[in-house]
Design a protein around this motif. Structure first.
Motif, PDB file in Angstrom:
ATOM      1  N   THR A 116      12.056   0.883   3.198  1.00 54.91           N
ATOM      2  CA  THR A 116      10.602   0.699   3.288  1.00 54.91           C
ATOM      3  C   THR A 116       9.969   0.699   1.902  1.00 54.91           C
ATOM      4  OG1 THR A 116      10.565   1.741   5.449  1.00 54.91           O
ATOM      5  CG2 THR A 116       8.481   1.667   4.263  1.00 54.91           C
ATOM      6  N   LYS A 117      10.395   1.669   1.082  1.00 54.81           N
ATOM      7  CA  LYS A 117       9.815   1.797  -0.264  1.00 54.81           C
ATOM      8  C   LYS A 117      10.077   0.538  -1.094  1.00 54.81           C
ATOM      9  CE  LYS A 117      11.116   4.984  -3.306  1.00 54.81           C
ATOM     10  NZ  LYS A 117      11.802   6.286  -3.496  1.00 54.81           N
ATOM     11  N   ASN A 151       8.212  -2.511   0.304  1.00 54.03           N
ATOM     12  CA  ASN A 151       6.800  -2.529  -0.085  1.00 54.03           C
ATOM     13  C   ASN A 151       6.623  -2.948  -1.542  1.00 54.03           C
ATOM     14  OD1 ASN A 151       5.928  -1.834   2.440  1.00 54.03           O
ATOM     15  ND2 ASN A 151       5.818   0.375   2.015  1.00 54.03           N
ATOM     16  N   HIS A 152       7.525  -2.469  -2.390  1.00 52.85           N
ATOM     17  CA  HIS A 152       7.484  -2.860  -3.806  1.00 52.85           C
ATOM     18  C   HIS A 152       7.666  -4.377  -3.938  1.00 52.85           C
ATOM     19  CE1 HIS A 152       8.177  -2.807  -8.100  1.00 52.85           C
ATOM     20  NE2 HIS A 152       9.327  -3.434  -7.921  1.00 52.85           N
ATOM     21  N   LEU A 164       7.165  -6.698  -1.555  1.00 54.90           N
ATOM     22  CA  LEU A 164       6.023  -7.403  -0.953  1.00 54.90           C
ATOM     23  C   LEU A 164       4.822  -7.408  -1.907  1.00 54.90           C
ATOM     24  CD1 LEU A 164       6.302  -6.126   2.748  1.00 54.90           C
ATOM     25  CD2 LEU A 164       6.500  -8.503   1.995  1.00 54.90           C
ATOM     26  N   LYS A 165       4.610  -6.256  -2.572  1.00 54.63           N
ATOM     27  CA  LYS A 165       3.494  -6.163  -3.520  1.00 54.63           C
ATOM     28  C   LYS A 165       3.665  -7.184  -4.642  1.00 54.63           C
ATOM     29  CE  LYS A 165       1.650  -2.498  -6.137  1.00 54.63           C
ATOM     30  NZ  LYS A 165       1.860  -1.077  -6.490  1.00 54.63           N
ATOM     31  N   LYS A 219       8.549  -7.567   6.840  1.00 52.42           N
ATOM     32  CA  LYS A 219       8.498  -6.111   6.965  1.00 52.42           C
ATOM     33  C   LYS A 219       9.800  -5.555   6.401  1.00 52.42           C
ATOM     34  CE  LYS A 219       6.199  -4.162  10.628  1.00 52.42           C
ATOM     35  NZ  LYS A 219       6.040  -3.908  12.063  1.00 52.42           N
TER      36      LYS A 219
END
Ligand SMILES: *Cc1c(COP(=O)(O)O)cnc(C)c1O
Length: 408
Positions: A319-320, A323-324, A326-327, A346
């Protein structure tokens, strides 16, 4: 001198002939590259180049290439026992099934060898459940148009894309369809003959289209209300890919049947269907089987993947890092708004949706030593190994930036 030249000419011609006259049936548009070895997130080409591999066999090598723990586990098992028939008890299979049961909604597991086999078995189990309840006509499965459930005759007609079904008639009956996101047509399509709704929790080949959590909750409620089964195809989005072991866990719901494959063997072919007690009640000895499904060698890979995936911090790290990633991709979208239309996904199941056909873009990425794979709707799929590092993600972002900058 002349003889020498002739020899060189012949050798060159031979090589060319070799490439042109491949004995492999022409069903893939293959990229002109092959590899000698892999390690983690990287592949080493026969051309001497080192590639960052964000295909990973299409979300298969969840621990990257040549993971030591997997190598050891398979090596050890390969010296003891490879294959015995399912006519006998297979302890390694019992072990993996028990672990899947402990960690998920499932009460029982049936092992297959691939995703298509698993989804097709899921369809069989749904039909058989209603048959065993004395409702043999309740046997139709409702699916999303242009989804992807595999390449067998039944699963192509379940998926219902022109590309997969064209020329393969007669149509296998038993499937009805609605469009992604079309709640009205979904409800209207349910009849007294509908046995199950089968959807990918996140559509992979279809373009990394995420079914929102509230829709998954709605789907579960709808299935309860209509007394039909919910099949969630997690062949691509399952096994940690979304940051949870199963993607539907984000919505806190429980399906009735879940086919899995791709990631569970870490590169070894394994398929499986997870079912609850209710669905299991429709099956009895002789109703389904597989020669290879769940053999000891395959199970040593599956058990090794489970050992690692359920180590503390593994999934939260997906997840971490997701998210990095995706950002970083959203930043690229802002920087190149004429090239990138949308960032989807996701966890580490990510799609970069372009305005135009993505073929050239994928080639440019490959020229810059980043391997990616296409999906529908002009999507470039980014599928790193689940143990990818932040540095490797940053490297991919750098390559993506460079390709966008020079893209026409
Ligand atoms: C890949 C895939 C399949 C088919 O798996 P195979 O192992 O290629 O047969 C089925 N469903 C989904 C969602 C997939 O991504």
């Amino acid at each position: 001198m002349l003889a020498g030249l002739l020899l060189i000419y012949c050798i060159k011609k031979d090589i060319k002939l070799d490439l042109k006259m491949s004995a492999i049936l022409n069903t893939y548009n293959r990229k002109k590259v092959s590899f000698t070895k892999g390690k983690g997130a990287f592949l080493y080409g026969t051309n001497g180049k080192k590639y960052l591999d964000f295909v990973q066999g299409i979300a298969v090598n969840c621990l990257g290439h040549a993971h030591n723990y997997l190598i050891n586990s398979i090596s050890k098992q390969s010296k003891k026992l490879w294959h015995v028939s399912n006519a006998f008890i297979i302890p390694e299979q019992e072990k993996l099934a028990k672990r899947l049961k402990q960690k998920t909604f499932a009460d029982y597991v049936s092992f297959q060898n691939s995703g298509a086999e698993a989804t097709e078995a899921a369809i069989k189990f749904a039909r058989r459940y209603f048959y065993s309840k004395g409702q043999p006509r309740k046997n139709r499965v409702l699916c999303i148009n242009n989804s992807f459930h595999g390449r067998t005759l039944a699963t192509i007609f379940a998926s219902n894309s022109k590309k997969a079904t064209e020329g393969f008639g007669p149509k296998v009956d038993g499937f009805d369809h609605f469009n992604f996101g079309d709640h009205k047509s979904l409800e209207k399509s349910i009849t007294s003959r509908t046995a199950a709704i089968m959807v990918e929790t996140i559509m992979g080949e279809g373009g990394i289209k995420v079914i929102p959590n509230y829709c998954l909750v709605g789907l579960r409620k709808l299935c309860n209300k209509k007394k039909i089964l919910l099949i969630l195809d997690e062949v691509q989005c399952g096994i940690g890919r979304s940051g949870k072991f199963f993607a539907f866990e984000h919505a806190k719901i429980k399906p009735d049947i879940v086919p899995i494959a791709k990631g569970i063997g870490g590169g070894f072919p394994i398929g499986a269907v997870l079912v609850n007690k209710k669905v299991a009640s429709g099956m009895k000895p002789g109703t389904h089987g597989s020669t290879f499904g769940g053999n000891p060698l395959a199970m040593s890979a599956g058990n090794a993947v489970m050992d690692i995936m359920f180590k503390k911090g593994f999934l939260s790290n997906v997840t971490k890092n997701g998210n990095h990633f995706l950002k970083g991709l959203h930043k690229l979208k802002e920087k190149y708004p004429k090239i990138i239309k949308e960032v989807r996904g996701k966890g580490l199941l990510i799609g970069l949706c372009l305005y135009k056909d993505q073929t050239k873009f994928i080639q440019k990425l490959m020229d810059n030593k980043l391997l990616t794979v296409r999906a529908a709707e002009n999507v470039v799929r980014l599928l790193p190994p689940l143990n990818v590092t932040k540095q490797e993600i940053n490297l991919s972002l750098k390559i993506l930036d460079k390709v966008c900058k020079n893209y026409r």
